[in-house]
Design an enzyme around this catalytic site. Sequence first.
Site, short mmCIF file in Angstrom:
data_model
loop_
_atom_site.label_atom_id
_atom_site.label_comp_id
_atom_site.label_asym_id
_atom_site.label_seq_id
_atom_site.Cartn_x
_atom_site.Cartn_y
_atom_site.Cartn_z
N SER A 194 0.84 -1.20 0.00
CA SER A 194 0.00 0.00 0.00
C SER A 194 0.88 1.26 0.00
O SER A 194 1.77 1.37 -0.83
CB SER A 194 -0.94 -0.06 1.21
OG SER A 194 -1.98 0.85 1.09
N ASP B 160 -9.04 -6.58 -4.38
CA ASP B 160 -8.63 -5.29 -3.83
C ASP B 160 -9.16 -4.19 -4.74
O ASP B 160 -8.68 -3.98 -5.84
CB ASP B 160 -7.10 -5.24 -3.76
CG ASP B 160 -6.57 -3.96 -3.13
OD1 ASP B 160 -7.36 -3.03 -2.87
OD2 ASP B 160 -5.35 -3.89 -2.88
N HIS C 96 -8.23 -5.23 -0.03
CA HIS C 96 -6.91 -4.63 0.19
C HIS C 96 -6.23 -5.21 1.43
O HIS C 96 -5.01 -5.35 1.48
CB HIS C 96 -7.08 -3.12 0.33
CG HIS C 96 -5.80 -2.35 0.38
ND1 HIS C 96 -4.86 -2.42 -0.63
CD2 HIS C 96 -5.27 -1.52 1.31
CE1 HIS C 96 -3.82 -1.64 -0.32
NE2 HIS C 96 -4.05 -1.09 0.84
#
Lengths: 382, 382
Positions: free
Chosen positions: B157, B324, B357
């Site tokens: 991320s 995600d 995610h």
Amino acid sequence: MSQTKAKSSVGIVEPQSAYFDEPLLLACGRELAGYELVYECYGQLNAEASNAVLICHALSGNHHAAGYHSEDDRKPGWWDAYIGPGKPIDTERFFVVCLNNLGGCHGSTGPTSINPDTGKPWGPDFPPLRVRDWVHSQKRLAERLGITCWAAVIGGSLGGMQAMRWALEYPDMLQHCVVIASAMKLSAQNIAFNEIARHAIQSDPDFADGHYLEQDSVPAQGLGLARMVGHITYLSDDAMAQKFGRDLRRGTLDQGDENSVEFQVQSYLRYQGSQFSNRFDANTYILMTRALDYFDLAREYGDDPVEAFRRAKCSFLVISFSTDWRFSPQRSREIVDALIAADRPVSYCEIEAHEGHDAFLLPLPRYMEVFDAYMQRVGVSD
Amino acid sequence: MSQTKAKSSVGIVEPQSAYFDEPLLLACGRELAGYELVYECYGQLNAEASNAVLICHALSGNHHAAGYHSEDDRKPGWWDAYIGPGKPIDTERFFVVCLNNLGGCHGSTGPTSINPDTGKPWGPDFPPLRVRDWVHSQKRLAERLGITCWAAVIGGSLGGMQAMRWALEYPDMLQHCVVIASAMKLSAQNIAFNEIARHAIQSDPDFADGHYLEQDSVPAQGLGLARMVGHITYLSDDAMAQKFGRDLRRGTLDQGDENSVEFQVQSYLRYQGSQFSNRFDANTYILMTRALDYFDLAREYGDDPVEAFRRAKCSFLVISFSTDWRFSPQRSREIVDALIAADRPVSYCEIEAHEGHDAFLLPLPRYMEVFDAYMQRVGVSD
């Protein structure tokens, strides 16, 4: 209202209102002694009263679906692209009725109305409503207007839930049911987004446990935030990218002071949020989102949508939009599958559209064609 | 810490801290006179200092990536599944460093630290940071630890953004770059969700324009809301459905009093929100989300990611997760495409995972295998 607009427009319309003094027993078990419904009509009811179409509005909609309220009115009703002479919901053929739902904040009895028992606004004490309560109150409006059977009941999103519930509650009272960008029940993700919206409203100190009207305040920040959340989820990622990209509104990325820099999407969202809090009531927003969350078409039919739809007698049109991730095409296909399994006539179309859930409100050529073709098949004199 | 846990665990770890008194010029143009970084190390640095791995944390992460802080500690570090003896980031081979980023709220200098110029907490006056500022400050930590070249820089991320920026800023200082569930820049939708989070915090009256610490208050409602928004977007719709479905926590749908009824997902979100506001700083959250929003890998390379990656000299592993939707596989494929076009060695894997995610934090067998296989190829003595 310009001349161009006027050509395919229903023109100037005037909201009407009907008061019902027969108590309405609600799904929650409480009773509403009397209530007012505000509505608009477009087109002429024929002698057999067989050409009436009911439009059910979504979360933040109201009775003003088409036309203009005055010559100076700049914006037409929310579904003006679809309602009018020569449009899919053709007012030269149909008598169109759209009302502000019970619990709303645009004239019908709701949280901003005065509770006759207390002399104060209902506020958070307004009874919780379910989609079926709206259907029951809409039926009374039909009776009042002399309509015993709708040619079609039509709705998008939460409005589609009402249309489906109509088909189950009063199977003899509609010929066609048009369900656009809707679902038989919300997903956990949908409920979660609604929960955030409610939490934002309820944690605004100006909400005052829902009694803000008595304190002459408005939970503008909370309601604005709720709307911002909704707004993002009604648009697709693609649509946002096309609309804003990462364009800056002002300033540059290199500046040290971040408060001088904003992305367009940020100022847009803040504007949308603040506009909404000027025109919508927070308790109504909570009430409407709860009706959405609790809607579960098949719950009382043993959780079997096929069993549920076996009650229906009308024909169905189901429409979904490819990039709608709040009410995805998968949810619409579930409706279609259940209708087929229940041997009900159903047409289905997934429209390629990059606008997400909002697509159902927009004048998209393919959507308009499909909708129009179906409505041509809706008889008005049977 | 149980015996079972201990087997593949780095065991009890102690955070360390380094103070840097050389001023750091920030991307915003301001200068930070001095700053402290809190970090943890796992494994042993070899004689050539060639086996060091840097872990870059994401939005709400910190330096405690693996192991336990005490015998009674119930939860290990946030990436304990991947860091330890015999794990993909094998502490028997690697010397692993994870720090709390500058601007953080877990010990490194940030908005909760005292501004030496005023004697008060920095609060909202802490300079805005960009991903490159973190990379620059991390480089100084590397020097302090005697590391001239990382065997790998790894992040998920926002951490993946740091890893990519490392490859461009200090191309000679890393052999491998592992970019998990990340993107070269955020989409408008992502920015919009972050904007809602910031707006929620900033409109909480307890935020006090960011000076809440001086007033001994905490914008718990706003920060809780921000976390709720984040939490939904980190999970897939499927994952939420599997986790909660539409299960009720208590009460029934038929009751009139809606406050006696809640969906599980509602109480879960409220709990997550309130927990987060106890352990995270609101100004830090704003600072971190802004760093995310403004990250744009290729901006200074004529908006050409291929041109950008031509600077890199390391090998890349890129991993994405099928469900995600916040950092979709499409974003990872754009990274891979640019790397290929820039003639950089890259391995890519899209992991089938229903967790959204959040998958990047979870011990998923396929993910673990791919990650482990790649890390086996990372040399420690070249």
